[in-house]
Design a protein around this motif. Structure first.
Motif, short mmCIF file in Angstrom:
data_model
loop_
_atom_site.label_atom_id
_atom_site.label_comp_id
_atom_site.label_asym_id
_atom_site.label_seq_id
_atom_site.Cartn_x
_atom_site.Cartn_y
_atom_site.Cartn_z
N ALA A 12 0.84 -1.20 0.00
CA ALA A 12 0.00 0.00 0.00
C ALA A 12 0.87 1.25 0.00
O ALA A 12 2.01 1.23 0.48
CB ALA A 12 -0.92 0.02 1.22
N GLY A 13 0.30 2.32 -0.56
CA GLY A 13 1.00 3.60 -0.53
C GLY A 13 1.00 4.20 0.86
O GLY A 13 0.42 3.67 1.81
N VAL A 14 1.66 5.35 0.97
CA VAL A 14 1.80 5.99 2.28
C VAL A 14 0.44 6.38 2.84
O VAL A 14 0.13 6.14 4.02
CB VAL A 14 2.72 7.23 2.17
N SER A 15 -0.42 6.97 2.02
CA SER A 15 -1.72 7.43 2.51
C SER A 15 -2.61 6.26 2.90
O SER A 15 -3.30 6.30 3.93
CB SER A 15 -2.41 8.28 1.45
N ASP B 29 -4.14 5.22 6.55
CA ASP B 29 -5.57 4.96 6.79
C ASP B 29 -5.77 3.63 7.49
O ASP B 29 -6.64 3.50 8.36
CB ASP B 29 -6.33 4.98 5.46
N VAL B 30 -4.97 2.63 7.11
CA VAL B 30 -5.08 1.31 7.75
C VAL B 30 -4.75 1.41 9.23
O VAL B 30 -5.44 0.84 10.09
CB VAL B 30 -4.15 0.30 7.05
N ARG B 31 -3.72 2.14 9.57
CA ARG B 31 -3.33 2.28 10.98
C ARG B 31 -4.37 3.08 11.76
O ARG B 31 -4.52 2.89 12.97
CB ARG B 31 -1.96 2.93 11.08
N GLU B 32 -5.09 3.96 11.07
CA GLU B 32 -6.12 4.74 11.76
C GLU B 32 -7.36 3.90 12.05
O GLU B 32 -7.99 4.05 13.10
CB GLU B 32 -6.50 5.96 10.93
N VAL B 33 -7.73 3.01 11.12
CA VAL B 33 -8.92 2.19 11.35
C VAL B 33 -8.63 0.99 12.26
O VAL B 33 -9.57 0.33 12.71
CB VAL B 33 -9.51 1.68 10.01
N LEU B 34 -7.35 0.75 12.55
CA LEU B 34 -6.97 -0.35 13.45
C LEU B 34 -6.19 0.22 14.63
O LEU B 34 -4.95 0.12 14.69
CB LEU B 34 -6.12 -1.39 12.71
N PRO B 35 -6.87 0.82 15.58
CA PRO B 35 -6.16 1.41 16.73
C PRO B 35 -5.73 0.34 17.74
O PRO B 35 -6.25 0.24 18.85
CB PRO B 35 -7.21 2.35 17.32
N LEU B 36 -4.78 -0.50 17.33
CA LEU B 36 -4.31 -1.58 18.18
C LEU B 36 -3.23 -1.08 19.13
O LEU B 36 -2.36 -0.29 18.73
CB LEU B 36 -3.77 -2.73 17.34
N ASP B 37 -3.29 -1.53 20.36
CA ASP B 37 -2.31 -1.14 21.37
C ASP B 37 -1.34 -2.31 21.57
O ASP B 37 -1.65 -3.29 22.24
CB ASP B 37 -3.02 -0.79 22.69
N PHE B 38 -0.18 -2.23 20.94
CA PHE B 38 0.81 -3.30 21.04
C PHE B 38 1.63 -3.13 22.31
O PHE B 38 1.85 -2.00 22.78
CB PHE B 38 1.72 -3.27 19.80
N PRO B 39 2.14 -4.25 22.88
CA PRO B 39 1.92 -5.64 22.45
C PRO B 39 0.53 -6.14 22.84
O PRO B 39 -0.05 -5.69 23.83
CB PRO B 39 3.02 -6.40 23.19
N VAL B 40 0.03 -7.07 22.04
CA VAL B 40 -1.29 -7.65 22.28
C VAL B 40 -1.21 -9.14 22.00
O VAL B 40 -0.46 -9.59 21.13
CB VAL B 40 -2.34 -6.97 21.37
#
Length: 296
Positions: A92-95, A99-110
């Motif tokens: 995927a491109g930068v944008s 967007d993927v990281r915004e729709v997946l607000p995961l708190d690592f480590p999990v």
């Protein structure tokens, strides 16, 4: 010496060694496979269940068992080999990656047990630029996301502005300015995105027009107008628009139809195509006619 009579009397007085009828039936019943299985496994199981029920009859004991199971499960799920520490987005491109990281607000480590891969895939596929996605957990605690983006094939001008569409008409992204993608063909009109594949066929057919082609306009959500430079238009029918455009191009190549002062080529009625001249051409025609009539 004992006589024969005494011997017979003695044997008769002794107990019969053969089992009784009830004892015989009980022994045969105990040899039944089902009864033997029940005595070997069923009775211990019932005793175990009874003991467990008696133990769990107390609420405090039930709470203790519940807390112990949760602690054991947490200890297993939080082992280092089951932990996911980072997320990698490839393809995927930068944008889109942002967007993927915004729709997946995961708190690592999990823990990998807390990740619903199907839900993650569904959320990423809801993004307009994403055509396909593969989600998996790689060794080393990496959440791997492989994305296939939609390739923009045309620009759609609508009331909201400009938008990039792929070859199926699916929305790819908003477009600020037409100059950002001058190589892509332009379509306009309400619901034009729903017939994007037909539009691409028309663009392929209109390739002989070269740089004169400006775009396609959807009229009444039923048919297309081909827009050329110099304000010229080719009005195509609702049915078989590709064949109608091919006829116009063939006639133009033979008779230079589109090189003349023609404003509109109307092909909506296949049996009766018409040509509308420009205002200057009409004025010149009337002027020439008046001159000819005056001379007569």
């Amino acid at each position: 010496m004992r006589t024969l009579k005494d011997r017979i009397t003695r044997k008769a007085s002794q107990a019969d060694p053969a089992p009784s009828r009830l004892k015989y039936r009980l022994q045969r019943w105990m040899l039944t496979p089902g009864i033997r299985f029940g005595l070997k496994f069923g009775v211990p199981l019932c005793l175990l269940l009874a003991a467990t029920g008696a133990f769990l009859a107390d609420q405090e004991r039930r709470d203790m068992v519940h807390d112990s199971l949760l602690s054991l499960l947490a200890a297993i799920e939080e082992r280092p080999e089951f932990m996911v520490n980072v997320m990698a987005v490839d393809g995927a491109g930068v944008s889109v990656a942002q967007d993927v990281r915004e729709v997946l607000p995961l708190d690592f480590p999990v823990s990998s047990f807390d990740l619903d891969l199907a839900q993650i895939r569904s959320e990423i596929e809801s993004l307009a630029p994403v055509k396909a996605v593969n989600v998996r957990i790689r060794p080393g605690g990496i959440l791997q996301i492989d994305i296939e983006e939609r390739s923009p094939a045309m620009i759609w001008r609508n009331r909201e502005g400009l938008a990039l569409l792929d070859k199926t008409g699916a929305h790819v992204a908003e477009l600020g300015r037409r100059a950002m993608h001058p190589e892509l063909p332009l379509i306009a009109g309400k619901s034009a995105d729903l017939v994007a594949e037909e539009a691409l066929e028309l663009f392929a057919t209109a390739r002989p027009l070269g740089g004169r082609l400006r775009g396609l306009v959807r009229i009444g959500e039923r048919r297309w107008d081909v827009v050329l430079d110099r304000g010229q238009r080719i009005m195509l029918p609702q049915d078989n628009p590709v064949q109608a455009l091919e006829r116009v191009i063939v006639v133009s190549e033979v008779q230079d139809l589109l090189e003349r002062d023609v404003a509109v080529v109307d092909m909506r009625i296949a049996a009766r195509p018409t040509v509308r001249m420009t205002e200057n051409a009409v004025e010149n025609w009337w002027r020439i006619r008046e001159m000819n009539e005056g001379g007569l």
